[in-house]
Structure formats: C-alpha cells, structure tokens
Design a protein around this motif. Sequence first.
Motif, short mmCIF file in Angstrom:
data_model
loop_
_atom_site.label_atom_id
_atom_site.label_comp_id
_atom_site.label_asym_id
_atom_site.label_seq_id
_atom_site.Cartn_x
_atom_site.Cartn_y
_atom_site.Cartn_z
N ASP A 1 0.85 -1.19 0.00
CA ASP A 1 0.00 0.00 0.00
C ASP A 1 0.88 1.24 0.00
O ASP A 1 2.11 1.16 0.10
N GLY A 2 0.24 2.41 -0.12
CA GLY A 2 1.00 3.64 -0.25
C GLY A 2 1.83 4.00 0.96
O GLY A 2 2.97 4.46 0.84
N ALA A 3 1.27 3.79 2.15
CA ALA A 3 2.02 4.12 3.37
C ALA A 3 3.27 3.27 3.48
O ALA A 3 4.35 3.77 3.83
N ALA A 4 3.12 1.99 3.16
CA ALA A 4 4.29 1.09 3.19
C ALA A 4 5.30 1.49 2.12
O ALA A 4 6.51 1.35 2.32
N ALA A 5 4.81 2.00 0.99
CA ALA A 5 5.71 2.43 -0.09
C ALA A 5 6.56 3.61 0.35
O ALA A 5 7.76 3.67 0.07
N VAL A 6 5.94 4.57 1.05
CA VAL A 6 6.68 5.73 1.54
C VAL A 6 7.75 5.28 2.54
O VAL A 6 8.90 5.73 2.48
N ALA A 7 7.36 4.39 3.44
CA ALA A 7 8.31 3.89 4.43
C ALA A 7 9.45 3.12 3.76
O ALA A 7 10.61 3.24 4.15
N LEU A 8 9.10 2.34 2.73
CA LEU A 8 10.11 1.56 2.02
C LEU A 8 11.09 2.48 1.29
O LEU A 8 12.30 2.24 1.29
N ALA A 9 10.57 3.54 0.67
CA ALA A 9 11.44 4.49 -0.02
C ALA A 9 12.44 5.10 0.96
O ALA A 9 13.62 5.28 0.63
N ALA A 10 11.98 5.40 2.16
CA ALA A 10 12.84 6.02 3.17
C ALA A 10 13.88 5.06 3.71
O ALA A 10 15.02 5.45 3.99
N SER A 11 13.50 3.79 3.85
CA SER A 11 14.42 2.82 4.46
C SER A 11 15.38 2.19 3.46
O SER A 11 16.56 2.02 3.74
#
Length: 220
Positions: free
Chosen positions: A35-45
């Motif tokens: 999902d989008g929230a996980a995508a943002v977190a993944l981009a950051a990590s």
Amino acid sequence: MIRVALADDQPLVRAGFAMILDAEDDLTVVGQADDGAAAVALAASARPDVMLMDIRMPGLDGLAATRRICRDPALAGVRIIVLTTFELDEYVFEALHAGASGFLVKHTQPTELLRAVREVARGEALLSPSVTRRLIAEFTSRPARPALVPPTMAALTEREREVVALAAQGLTNEEIAAELVVSPATARTHVSRAMVKLRARDRAQLVVFAYQSGLVQPAG
C-alpha cells in the motif's frame, strides 16, 4: 547495480515484476510494499534508485505516496514509475505533476519494463511521445484543472522556451538538436538549464509545466 522497489497491492503483480527484474545482472529488487504508506516507508528505508508504484492501492494510494516521496528532499534520488491499468488514466497526469518520472501500463512486455527501469535510473523521463502527448493533452485541456503554472516560466530565455516546447512534443535531445540545428550537447544543456529554472524534478515535470503554462497547446 540498479536498486528497484515495488509497490502494488496485488501479490501476483509484485511477484511477476520481481522475477523479471531479479533475473537481470544489473537489477535487484530491494523491497516490496502493498500500500501507499508502506511504499513511503520503504522508499525512506531502502532508498531505491527506482520505485514501481501502482496508482490504485488501499489506504494511502499511489498518487499520494508519490507526492510524499517526491516532496521529501531526503528522497530526491528515488525515481518513481507509476503503474496503471489503462494508458489514459486521469491519475497518471497528477502523478507526473507530483514528480513521477513516467508511467507504464501493467500489461507491458518484460523487455519494455526492463528498458523503462534502466532509462529512469539514468535520469531520463519515461515519456512515450504518442501516449504522453495524448494523455497530457486530454487532461490539461479540461477547464476544471487547477492552476499549477510554475511562477518561474518567465525566467526562461527564448531558446530555452523553444527547447521546452519541443521536449513537450515528445522529441528527444537528439531530435531537438536536429530541429534547432545545434549539437545534442547544446540541446541537453538548454534542457538542463530550463529544468533548474523551473525547479522541475525531471524531464517529465518539464513537459507538464510546458502544457500547464500554455507554452504548448493540447492538440485537437
């Protein structure tokens, strides 16, 4: 090695893309999100070079996730390719304006997927002249569209305006050079300077600005 992240709520889609990408010597999948929230977190990590982002996902959708990633200066190195089921998707234009480097339809051929990832990783925009012109013309011509004209368009020189207009028509740097009878290096320089002046994240945003400012009129 080009590091790629996948964001899609369909496990089979992610698995298929991962299989294609990981089979290449110069590509590796560094993470997946559903999902989008996980995508943002993944981009950051994970800080991937390229993220394939589905537009329609539950919760925070891909458009909102793209906007958050592209607005974060710490994630400036993450290039996003949005995935869509249909070529003329109203959200694709918004994703391009938000900072996405291009788009792919989900049923694209494996060879096209690989080419797209490599091009975007090199800093190029994934803009098919025929599809992108049609898409931007369709959605920028709507009277209800918001006024998003970049305030610095007047800062461009006459030659830079010419170059941006040609880029918005889908021409490559080499084709722009031929049209203006200059060297490809000169054309690239003009494109780069225009991007800096307009604060465009990449060539895709440059094209969007050209249409929204009225520098190029939608066909039809």
